[in-house]
Every structure is written in C-alpha cells, then in structure tokens.
Design a protein around this motif. Structure first.
Motif, short mmCIF file in Angstrom:
data_model
loop_
_atom_site.label_atom_id
_atom_site.label_comp_id
_atom_site.label_asym_id
_atom_site.label_seq_id
_atom_site.Cartn_x
_atom_site.Cartn_y
_atom_site.Cartn_z
N GLY A 1 -26.91 -24.16 19.59
CA GLY A 1 -27.90 -24.95 20.33
C GLY A 1 -27.96 -26.37 19.80
N LEU A 2 -26.92 -27.16 20.05
CA LEU A 2 -26.86 -28.51 19.52
C LEU A 2 -27.94 -29.43 20.09
CD1 LEU A 2 -23.04 -29.30 19.21
CD2 LEU A 2 -24.72 -29.21 17.37
N VAL A 3 -28.53 -29.06 21.22
CA VAL A 3 -29.62 -29.89 21.76
C VAL A 3 -30.78 -29.94 20.78
CG1 VAL A 3 -28.96 -29.48 24.15
CG2 VAL A 3 -30.67 -28.00 23.08
N VAL A 4 -30.94 -28.90 19.96
CA VAL A 4 -32.00 -28.91 18.96
C VAL A 4 -31.68 -29.94 17.88
CG1 VAL A 4 -33.29 -27.53 17.28
CG2 VAL A 4 -32.61 -26.52 19.46
N ASN A 5 -30.42 -30.00 17.44
CA ASN A 5 -30.01 -31.07 16.51
C ASN A 5 -30.32 -32.44 17.11
OD1 ASN A 5 -28.18 -28.65 15.95
ND2 ASN A 5 -27.59 -29.98 14.23
N GLU A 6 -29.94 -32.63 18.37
CA GLU A 6 -30.14 -33.93 19.01
C GLU A 6 -31.62 -34.29 19.06
OE1 GLU A 6 -26.25 -33.54 21.99
OE2 GLU A 6 -28.28 -33.39 22.79
N ALA A 7 -32.44 -33.33 19.48
CA ALA A 7 -33.88 -33.58 19.57
C ALA A 7 -34.46 -33.92 18.21
CB ALA A 7 -34.59 -32.36 20.16
N MET A 8 -34.08 -33.15 17.19
CA MET A 8 -34.64 -33.39 15.85
C MET A 8 -34.19 -34.72 15.29
SD MET A 8 -34.72 -29.65 14.04
CE MET A 8 -35.93 -28.43 14.59
N ALA A 9 -32.95 -35.12 15.58
CA ALA A 9 -32.48 -36.44 15.16
C ALA A 9 -33.31 -37.54 15.82
CB ALA A 9 -31.01 -36.60 15.49
N CYS A 10 -33.87 -37.24 16.98
CA CYS A 10 -34.73 -38.18 17.70
C CYS A 10 -36.20 -38.04 17.32
CB CYS A 10 -34.57 -38.00 19.21
SG CYS A 10 -32.93 -38.44 19.85
N VAL B 1 -24.61 -33.43 14.86
CA VAL B 1 -24.38 -34.48 15.83
C VAL B 1 -24.45 -35.81 15.07
CG1 VAL B 1 -25.39 -33.15 17.72
CG2 VAL B 1 -26.86 -34.69 16.39
N ASP B 2 -24.26 -36.91 15.76
CA ASP B 2 -24.36 -38.23 15.12
C ASP B 2 -25.84 -38.57 14.98
OD1 ASP B 2 -24.31 -40.88 14.34
OD2 ASP B 2 -22.61 -41.40 15.62
N ASN B 3 -26.44 -38.12 13.88
CA ASN B 3 -27.88 -38.29 13.69
C ASN B 3 -28.31 -39.76 13.76
OD1 ASN B 3 -28.38 -35.52 13.30
ND2 ASN B 3 -27.85 -35.66 11.15
N ASP B 4 -27.56 -40.63 13.11
CA ASP B 4 -27.95 -42.04 13.06
C ASP B 4 -27.98 -42.65 14.46
OD1 ASP B 4 -28.18 -41.89 10.33
OD2 ASP B 4 -26.19 -42.73 9.93
N ALA B 5 -26.99 -42.31 15.27
CA ALA B 5 -26.93 -42.87 16.62
C ALA B 5 -28.10 -42.38 17.47
CB ALA B 5 -25.60 -42.50 17.28
N PHE B 6 -28.39 -41.08 17.40
CA PHE B 6 -29.51 -40.54 18.18
C PHE B 6 -30.83 -41.14 17.70
CE2 PHE B 6 -26.59 -37.34 19.79
CZ PHE B 6 -27.10 -37.09 21.06
N ARG B 7 -31.01 -41.23 16.37
CA ARG B 7 -32.26 -41.77 15.85
C ARG B 7 -32.47 -43.22 16.26
NH1 ARG B 7 -31.50 -40.52 11.07
NH2 ARG B 7 -30.53 -42.45 10.33
N ALA B 8 -31.44 -44.04 16.09
CA ALA B 8 -31.57 -45.45 16.42
C ALA B 8 -31.85 -45.66 17.91
CB ALA B 8 -30.31 -46.21 16.01
N ALA B 9 -31.13 -44.93 18.75
CA ALA B 9 -31.31 -45.10 20.20
C ALA B 9 -32.68 -44.61 20.66
CB ALA B 9 -30.20 -44.36 20.95
N SER B 10 -33.17 -43.52 20.07
CA SER B 10 -34.49 -43.01 20.47
C SER B 10 -35.59 -43.96 20.01
CB SER B 10 -34.71 -41.61 19.91
OG SER B 10 -34.72 -41.60 18.49
N GLU B 11 -35.44 -44.53 18.80
CA GLU B 11 -36.44 -45.48 18.32
C GLU B 11 -36.46 -46.73 19.20
OE1 GLU B 11 -35.34 -46.10 14.27
OE2 GLU B 11 -36.30 -44.24 13.56
#
Length: 219
Positions: A150-159, A36-46
């Motif tokens: 299970g891409l939700v796991v990628n999303e969660a971990m990026a967050c 997934v777009d790791n940078d986008a998920f990380r920045a938005a979650s932070e």
C-alpha cells in the motif's frame, strides 16, 4: 525452494514473518523497505498548502481521501459507508476519490443517493498527487489481503497525512502506530472504519506530522 538462496530482502514485518515461517534463516534476512521519494512528496505538499487560500468563515469540513483504483478488492464503498455512519452521528465529512476504475459510476451514484459530499478526481498523475494529499485530513485504505503493501500510505505520510487501513493491508504493522500515525480496523467493518477515522481526525495535527516524519525516516 528457499534453501537455494543465499539471502532475502524483506519489505516489512509480514514479509519477514512469511520468510521465517517457510524456513529462511534469520541471519539471511535483510531489511529493504518499500519507499517513495519522501522529500519530493513533502516539499510538493508543503508548497500546495502554502498556495491554498486561507480558510475563512465556518470551520472547513474534514476530508477523507481514498487513493487507488476503484475496484472491488480495494473496497472503496467501505469509505462511503463509514462517511454515512459518521454523518449519522453529526460528524460532517466529505470524501475524495483519486483514481479511476470499474466502480466509479456505481460509487458516484451511491454517493448522490446517500447525499454524501464526494469529489471524484479521476486518474491523478503522480506529480499532482501531493496537492491532493495536502487537501486531505486522513487517507483511508480499506483493501483486502491482496494489498500486499500500500504505497499510497507512504505517499500520504510523506505529505504529513495520517492513515486508516484495514488489518489485511500489508503495510499496517510497519507504518501504522495506533493513536500516533493512524488506525487499523477489521477488514469489511464499516462501523469500525468510521470509528478509526473519527479517532484520527481528533489527532493533534502538529504532533502527528512530527510522528509521521519520524516514521518516514525509516521508510
């Protein structure tokens, strides 16, 4: 049929094992990980964490998050059952469901009947998902073998959120390092799921987020 192809892209360990088992040559396999777009998920979650009000008073109740369609093959009832077992051992948790589906009404009724703290977000747009992940302590994916990744796991971990998945979920061998990035439990075993969640909730948060960031560098 595989001999008709010059090369194969595999998304993870189980995909690679499948191709090898059916005769694909190892030197024709090329890693193309699900991502997934790791940078986008990380920045938005932070950003969501920074915007959240500071916790005061008693320690907040830990939150278990399920993200996905509320349908049978994803086994959302297993999450409620695990939460009930944890509550019986004096571990207070709340459950959040982000998604909609045929089982939503039954899940709502079951949570109320069991006296479980549960929040139903309904369908959540992807742009709003990072804030949902940021509010969680662990994401749980108890699906059966039809969950090929299970891409939700990628999303969660990026967050920065660890995961507990069933041993039937495709991403397990790639994303879950037990004791480091999450836990794996036998499909359908709510008691083992509860133990896995408790184990992950005991992780050191900063150490876990560093380990998740390292894992996501590959995915």
């Amino acid at each position: 049929v595989l001999v008709l192809f010059d090369g194969f892209l595999y998304v993870g360990q189980r995909n690679r094992d499948y191709l090898l088992r059916h005769g694909a040559a190892p030197d024709r396999l090329f890693f193309s990980p699900h991502c997934v777009d790791n940078d986008a998920f990380r920045a938005a979650s932070e950003a969501a964490r920074r915007a959240a009000p500071a916790a005061g008073g008693p320690a907040p109740v830990r939150r278990i998050l399920f993200v996905g369609k509320l349908i049978e093959r994803k086994r959302p009832f297993d999450v409620l059952q695990a939460a009930s077992q944890m509550a019986g051992r004096g571990v207070p948790v709340e459950v959040a469901f982000a998604g909609s589906g045929d089982l939503q009404a039954a899940l709502t009724s079951a949570a109320a009947a069991a006296g479980r703290r549960a929040h139903f977000h309904g369908f959540v747009n992807q742009s709003e998902l990072p804030a949902v992940y940021a509010a969680a302590d662990v994401v749980v994916l108890p699906s059966d073998g039809r969950e090929t990744w299970g891409l939700v796991v990628n999303e969660a971990m990026a967050c920065g959120v660890p995961a507990v998945v069933s041993d039937a979920v495709g991403c397990g061998p790639d994303l879950i390092e037990p004791g480091v990035t999450g836990a794996v439990f036998p499909l359908g075993d709510a008691a083992a799921l509860a133990v896995g969640i408790e184990t992950v909730l005991a992780f050191d948060r900063d150490r876990t987020r560093r380990a998740l960031a390292e894992r996501m560098e590959t995915y």
